[in-house]
Each structure stands twice: as C-alpha cells, then as structure tokens.
Scaffold this active site. Sequence first.
Site, PDB file in Angstrom:
ATOM      1  N   HIS A 179       0.879  -1.172   0.000  1.00 36.81           N
ATOM      2  CA  HIS A 179       0.000   0.000   0.000  1.00 36.81           C
ATOM      3  C   HIS A 179       0.912   1.217   0.000  1.00 36.81           C
ATOM      4  CE1 HIS A 179      -3.199   2.846   1.011  1.00 36.81           C
ATOM      5  NE2 HIS A 179      -2.380   3.326   1.950  1.00 36.81           N
ATOM      6  N   ASP A 244      -9.075   5.703  -8.420  1.00 33.52           N
ATOM      7  CA  ASP A 244      -9.777   6.579  -9.358  1.00 33.52           C
ATOM      8  C   ASP A 244      -9.117   6.646 -10.739  1.00 33.52           C
ATOM      9  OD1 ASP A 244     -11.873   7.281  -7.676  1.00 33.52           O
ATOM     10  OD2 ASP A 244     -10.702   8.871  -6.732  1.00 33.52           O
ATOM     11  N   SER A 329       7.084  -0.752 -14.159  1.00 31.06           N
ATOM     12  CA  SER A 329       5.927  -1.641 -14.014  1.00 31.06           C
ATOM     13  C   SER A 329       5.410  -2.110 -15.373  1.00 31.06           C
ATOM     14  CB  SER A 329       4.812  -0.926 -13.248  1.00 31.06           C
ATOM     15  OG  SER A 329       5.277  -0.439 -12.015  1.00 31.06           O
TER      16      SER A 329
END
Length: 457
Positions: A179, A244, A329
């Site tokens: 997180h 979002d 990533s």
Amino acid sequence: MQVMKWSALALAVTAGTTQLAFASAQDESKGFVEDSKLSVLNKNYAFYRDLRNNTSEDQSYRNEWAHGIMATYSSGYTQGTVGFGVDAHAMLGIKLNSGKGTSGTGLFPTGSDGRSQDDYSYAGGAVKARISNTELKYGNLIPTAPVFATGTARLFPGSAEGFQILSKEIEGLSIDAGHFTSMRDGSASTNRDGVIALAYAGKSNANAVGGEVAIDAKNADYLGGTYTINDQLSVSLYGVELEDIYRQYYSNVNYTLPLADDQSLGFDFNIYRTTDEGKSKAGDISNTAFSLAASYTIGAHKLTLAHQRVNGDEPFDYILMDGGNSGDSIFLANSVQYSDFNAPNERSWQARYDLNMATLGVPGLSFMARYITGSHADGTNADVNGAYKGAFGSDGKEWERDLEVKYVVQEGPAKDLSFRVRHATWRSNNDMGGFYSAGSSAVDEVRVITEYPLDIL
C-alpha cells in the site's frame, strides 16, 4: 477477469499448503547487528540522446554525465518470536557535464531555469518486523512487483512511501503486497512526496494529449505472488488498483525445457488486463496487452523471438515516478531501451541475439543485439473525454535497434566492477504522434554505464 485471476492465485496458495514450509528465518536470526549488511555502489553514467527531427521544442539533443554514490544498509532482526530491524539508503549525485540546452536526461533534478543541479542528495529508510518467514516494512521502499515497480533506468532507483508485506511461508510460494501513497524518482527528483502518476496519461505528457492534465492516484494497492512449481516452471499472478484511475491484473508463465547439457528452450508469457476505476481520471480504459517470447540456448549463444500485442483503444499504461522518468511496471517482452511498443492496438515483433563469452574463454564479457518492429497502432477511437484523445493517429509504425556490450571483472581488487555500453536507434511515422519522443520521430541514443559495488559488511 478479476474473479478468475484471484481464484487462480487462491489455487496456487492451496496447492502450496500441501508442501512443508521453509525453516523459519526468524528462528535463525543472529541479531540486529550480527546480521547487518552495508554496501556502497559507485555508478558513473553518461547519457546522450539525439532528437533528430524534433518539432515541438527548441532542444534537439540531450547530453549529460553524472556520478552517483549510493549507500545501502540493512540491519538484521532482533531475536525472538517477532524480530525488529531497520533499512536505510543514502544517495549523492554529482554533475560532471551538462548545460541548459542539453539537460533533461533524467540524471539530475532540473530547476525552473532549465538547468540541472550541480549535485543533489537524498536519504530514506524503513522500519521492519518479521515473524517466521513473513516481513512487514513501512517507510521509503523500492518495490519490484510487475504492477508496481519503481524505475531503475537512471542513476539511482526510485522509491515509494508506504507499507509492504513479503511472505515465503510455503515452499515455492512468494507473496508480495503493498500500500503506497507517494513516489520519488531516483534521479530526477528528491521529493519523497511525489505523485503516483501514469507514464502516458500523466501530466508530464500533457503536451502530447493536448493540455495540462494532472492525473495522479492518491494511493496504490497491489497483491500478488509467484509460485515455483519446479526448477523449470513458475507462474505469477498480481493485481493493482490506482485509486480513481485503473485496476490492472497481471499473469506470467515461465517455462524452461532442457534439451541437453548446453541446450534448452525457454518460453515466457506475460499478460496485463487494464480497466478504468472509480472516477476514471484518465477516461475510459479497457485493454489487454500480452507478449510471448521463445528462446533457444546452445552453449554461448541464445536466440529469442517475441511477439507483443495491445488490444484496446488506449496505450498500455503504467506508473510514472515524480520527476518524469518512467517506472518499471511493465514486464512485456518488447519494452526495451527506448520504446515500450505499447501504443493502442499495436502489434510488434522482436528478434534478439545474446552471446555469453564465458564459455568461449572470456568470462564476464557479453553482447546483445535486438531489432523490434511495431505496426497497426491506432488510437483514433480513444475516449473523447479521456487523457489519450488525439495522442495517436490511425496507422502508427515504429522500429528500434539496440546494441549492448557489457564486461564484469571476475576477480582481483576490482572484482564485480562492470562496464556497459548501450546504443539505441528508434524511428517512427507521424501517426505515432510524437507521444514517446517530445515531437521527434527519429531518436539515436547512447548510454555508457560503469558500476562498482562494494560490500562493507
């Protein structure tokens, strides 16, 4: 798709419970000081990029040279059922060559006047706790998950602020969860509170999408793992949510088939599925990107063929660190030195050759050459209210050729000292939109990198 991926991960965990867990790493702890490690990396980096026909800005080339020193400390864990420890890192970057008209390589933070800083420094750390073979860390971390990895392509690695859990309680199964609330670019920024943005829809590419669009996530959460079935076969499953913006799922299958003592076949399959989430700050997103690489190794030689495809009207996007350099990533086969070959609906092919000179009597010397060509890029059907509107034409094409030579000293006082030279040539047509290259459709690039790691403890 989400249910299928998490169900598959659950099956991998269930399968692993039939095996014995590793011996507890915490039970074998020798202590906070006794298991401590301290290392120093000296890294010298020269970077030259020629934007041969740049039309969107005055700068036509970038040329900078830097030296970096990175110290990394990792304590051991205190003894007991629960062990505690700390990790820390400190970095110092020194400008050896740069100018106002040649800055922007990402090796240095750049001021409002367009000039790179003469030097910069940064320090970070984390606290950690361990039970058995499970670690919990909080602080400034360097995650490496295929859906959330900080960049390593410049002078220093990037970092992210948050929590991370790493667990190896079951033999063959590694679990990684995190997180994070902010990111910091390794070289282009010293701001540890930088935003979690996107490489292609983020505000750093605002000119490419027609305006200043601040697209960033307040936090990112990911969970995944890798299960090693045997020495030849492993599978991975991951998922991430950028609040979002999007949800993204990743899977990998890696298989090696031995043919003889010095021959083998290798197969590496990667797939990402991305959909918009919550407020959909980047607009509607629905794409699937995959790559399949097949390799044949015989002695010192390795030949690889790879195919990659993006199915969707948006590019395959991934995290960008504060400061403007891309993150890591993206584990697709055709994400290479300059281009990611990840445009909407793009199809690309790669041919690669690797030579390891160790078996030919020169240990430490290696060579790589590859060529990638991409076509059918079409972004004209992107969400008209989204960040990718107008970024690509209807028939984008590109190609890239990369060459690399590397030598690592094998013994003596300079053991592990490495020298690497990387050259890239990239070309595209106008329908690629200059999205990758600030308006240029022809880029030549050279990187010369020297690294000297030293283990102090």
